[in-house]
Design a protein around this motif. Structure first.
Motif, PDB file in Angstrom:
ATOM      1  N   PHE A 335      74.601  -1.663  48.051  1.00  0.00           N
ATOM      2  CA  PHE A 335      74.663  -0.141  48.180  1.00  0.00           C
ATOM      3  C   PHE A 335      75.802   0.299  47.183  1.00  0.00           C
ATOM      4  O   PHE A 335      76.944  -0.431  46.968  1.00  0.00           O
ATOM      5  CB  PHE A 335      75.082   0.070  49.568  1.00  0.00           C
ATOM      6  N   ASP A 336      75.728   1.464  46.503  1.00  0.00           N
ATOM      7  CA  ASP A 336      76.817   1.879  46.002  1.00  0.00           C
ATOM      8  C   ASP A 336      77.890   2.321  47.102  1.00  0.00           C
ATOM      9  O   ASP A 336      77.581   2.464  48.085  1.00  0.00           O
ATOM     10  CB  ASP A 336      76.522   3.493  45.536  1.00  0.00           C
ATOM     11  N   ARG A 337      79.259   2.044  46.410  1.00  0.00           N
ATOM     12  CA  ARG A 337      80.265   1.982  47.260  1.00  0.00           C
ATOM     13  C   ARG A 337      80.489   3.404  48.045  1.00  0.00           C
ATOM     14  O   ARG A 337      80.902   3.579  49.329  1.00  0.00           O
ATOM     15  CB  ARG A 337      81.638   1.532  46.839  1.00  0.00           C
ATOM     16  N   ASP A 338      80.442   4.395  47.040  1.00  0.00           N
ATOM     17  CA  ASP A 338      80.303   5.980  47.612  1.00  0.00           C
ATOM     18  C   ASP A 338      79.508   6.072  49.018  1.00  0.00           C
ATOM     19  O   ASP A 338      79.897   6.733  49.891  1.00  0.00           O
ATOM     20  CB  ASP A 338      80.096   6.982  46.678  1.00  0.00           C
ATOM     21  N   ASP A 339      78.162   5.676  48.533  1.00  0.00           N
ATOM     22  CA  ASP A 339      77.345   5.818  49.833  1.00  0.00           C
ATOM     23  C   ASP A 339      77.766   5.031  51.051  1.00  0.00           C
ATOM     24  O   ASP A 339      77.477   5.314  52.242  1.00  0.00           O
ATOM     25  CB  ASP A 339      75.678   5.171  49.244  1.00  0.00           C
ATOM     26  N   LEU A 340      78.174   3.939  50.803  1.00  0.00           N
ATOM     27  CA  LEU A 340      78.881   2.744  51.860  1.00  0.00           C
ATOM     28  C   LEU A 340      79.865   3.589  52.609  1.00  0.00           C
ATOM     29  O   LEU A 340      79.774   3.405  53.886  1.00  0.00           O
ATOM     30  CB  LEU A 340      79.006   1.622  51.509  1.00  0.00           C
ATOM     31  N   SER A 345      80.145   3.159  61.503  1.00  0.00           N
ATOM     32  CA  SER A 345      80.574   1.957  61.396  1.00  0.00           C
ATOM     33  C   SER A 345      79.564   0.968  61.745  1.00  0.00           C
ATOM     34  O   SER A 345      79.295  -0.048  61.323  1.00  0.00           O
ATOM     35  CB  SER A 345      81.817   1.781  62.639  1.00  0.00           C
ATOM     36  N   SER A 346      78.631   1.655  62.518  1.00  0.00           N
ATOM     37  CA  SER A 346      77.273   0.560  62.852  1.00  0.00           C
ATOM     38  C   SER A 346      76.502   0.249  61.916  1.00  0.00           C
ATOM     39  O   SER A 346      75.998  -0.689  61.678  1.00  0.00           O
ATOM     40  CB  SER A 346      76.540   1.420  64.347  1.00  0.00           C
ATOM     41  N   SER A 347      76.263   1.388  60.873  1.00  0.00           N
ATOM     42  CA  SER A 347      75.533   1.340  59.912  1.00  0.00           C
ATOM     43  C   SER A 347      76.138   0.130  58.887  1.00  0.00           C
ATOM     44  O   SER A 347      75.381  -0.466  58.309  1.00  0.00           O
ATOM     45  CB  SER A 347      75.195   2.599  59.165  1.00  0.00           C
TER      46      SER A 347
END
Length: 349
Positions: A335-340, A345-347
């Motif tokens: 994942f891109d960090r911005d998206d992460l 928290s569950s995702s």
């Protein structure tokens, strides 16, 4: 989570869907080949309301496997008011017969006839009084509400006509024997030579009937053979096609005498400048542009916007599909960090 499908997987799924239709009705559904709303916008097709653009019908019907094809081609000259002004238009039905063929007097005066490409001469245009508005009214009357317009780089023809149509099949879009991913289209002349064995647009000039006929034959060939045929980006190979001995050219019909309009005795077709042109060997309409009545205009149930084909093919698929199909228990993802950072928290877990 959805995983983006590869181009090959998208084509495979679309081919399976089209094959099911073919197995049911014995032919391909023509609606699968028309341009989507996104493609119309991307190729700068005209939309109603823009710069005086009018729709080809007031109301449309939904397209079906039996919707008729009408191939259109326009010739343009340079004028004092525009670089590309309509000066001739031809419309051909599925049988290859002419349903509309007329010269058009543009606004302003012609500064360059561009005869080498348009086939239009000053002598031909002498005394022409048919206007763009006459053509628009005739087109609105002639086309049925579920007509599929066929052409090559059709957006330029519709721009010259100042008309918009929701169902368009561009042979330059569905046939590409070089690199379909580049966005560039093979010329109509080259497509005709490769797939039809026909030499068009010769040194004697262009004929809008001949170009419309060639686009129609190419579209019919595509509909007959399916989505992969003629497109290298879908895995098609010319070397395999070249091995076939199918004769795709058709013989010219017995020459027809040119008719005069049954209403006003004016000619119903244009005498083009191309030597031994195919347009001289087909049936012609019995009425000229101005004698086609708008009262004969058949209408459908949907307005222009409702009729636009929207792309419904998904380009992504749930990852659960792959886990189930391949019996996998885990999968590596990135994942891109911005998206992460946007995930809860569950995702993230």
């Amino acid at each position: 989570m959805n995983v983006r499908l590869s181009l090959q997987e998208q084509i495979r799924r679309k081919s399976v869907k089209m094959q099911k239709t073919f197995d049911t009705i014995g032919k391909h559904d023509r609606s699968h080949f028309i341009l989507s709303l996104e493609q119309l916008a991307d190729k700068n097709y005209p939309f109603p309301g823009d710069d005086g653009i009018v729709p080809t019908k007031k109301k449309y019907k939904k397209v079906s496997p039996n919707s008729p094809l009408f191939s259109v081609d326009c010739e343009m000259c340079e004028t004092s008011n525009a670089n590309r002004a309509l000066t001739r238009i031809s419309i051909v039905n599925e049988q290859g017969d002419t349903v509309l063929d007329t010269l058009v007097k543009p606004d302003g005066y012609i500064t360059d006839y561009v005869t080498q490409f348009s086939g239009i001469t000053a002598k031909m245009m002498k005394g022409v009084t048919t206007t763009l508005e006459d053509v628009q009214t005739a087109v609105q009357s002639l086309l049925p509400p579920d007509a599929i317009l066929v052409g090559h780089s059709l957006e330029y023809d519709l721009q010259a006509m100042k008309m918009a149509h929701p169902y368009c099949l561009d042979v330059g879009q569905v046939l590409n024997y070089t690199n379909g991913n580049s966005g560039l289209r093979n010329s109509l002349k080259n497509l005709s030579e490769l797939f039809l064995g026909e030499n068009i647009q010769s040194a004697y000039g262009h004929c809008s009937y001949e170009d419309a006929w060639a686009a129609l034959r190419l579209a019919q060939l595509k509909l007959k053979n399916g989505i992969v045929f003629g497109n290298t980006s879908f895995g098609w190979k010319y070397t395999e096609y070249a091995k076939q001995d199918d004769e795709v050219c058709e013989e010219k019909k017995e020459i027809q005498s040119k008719q005069s309009c049954s209403g006003c005795s004016q000619p119903t077709v244009v005498e083009c400048t191309v030597r031994n042109c195919r347009c001289r060997f087909v049936s012609v309409p019995d009425k000229c542009v101005r004698c086609i009545r708008e009262g004969q205009n058949e209408q459908g149930d949907f307005d222009w916007a409702q009729s636009l084909p929207v792309e419904r093919d998904k380009t992504a698929s749930p990852i659960a599909t792959y886990l189930k199909k391949d019996k996998m228990r885990s999968v590596m993802c990135a994942f891109d960090r911005d998206d992460l950072d946007l995930m809860d928290s569950s995702s993230k877990k």
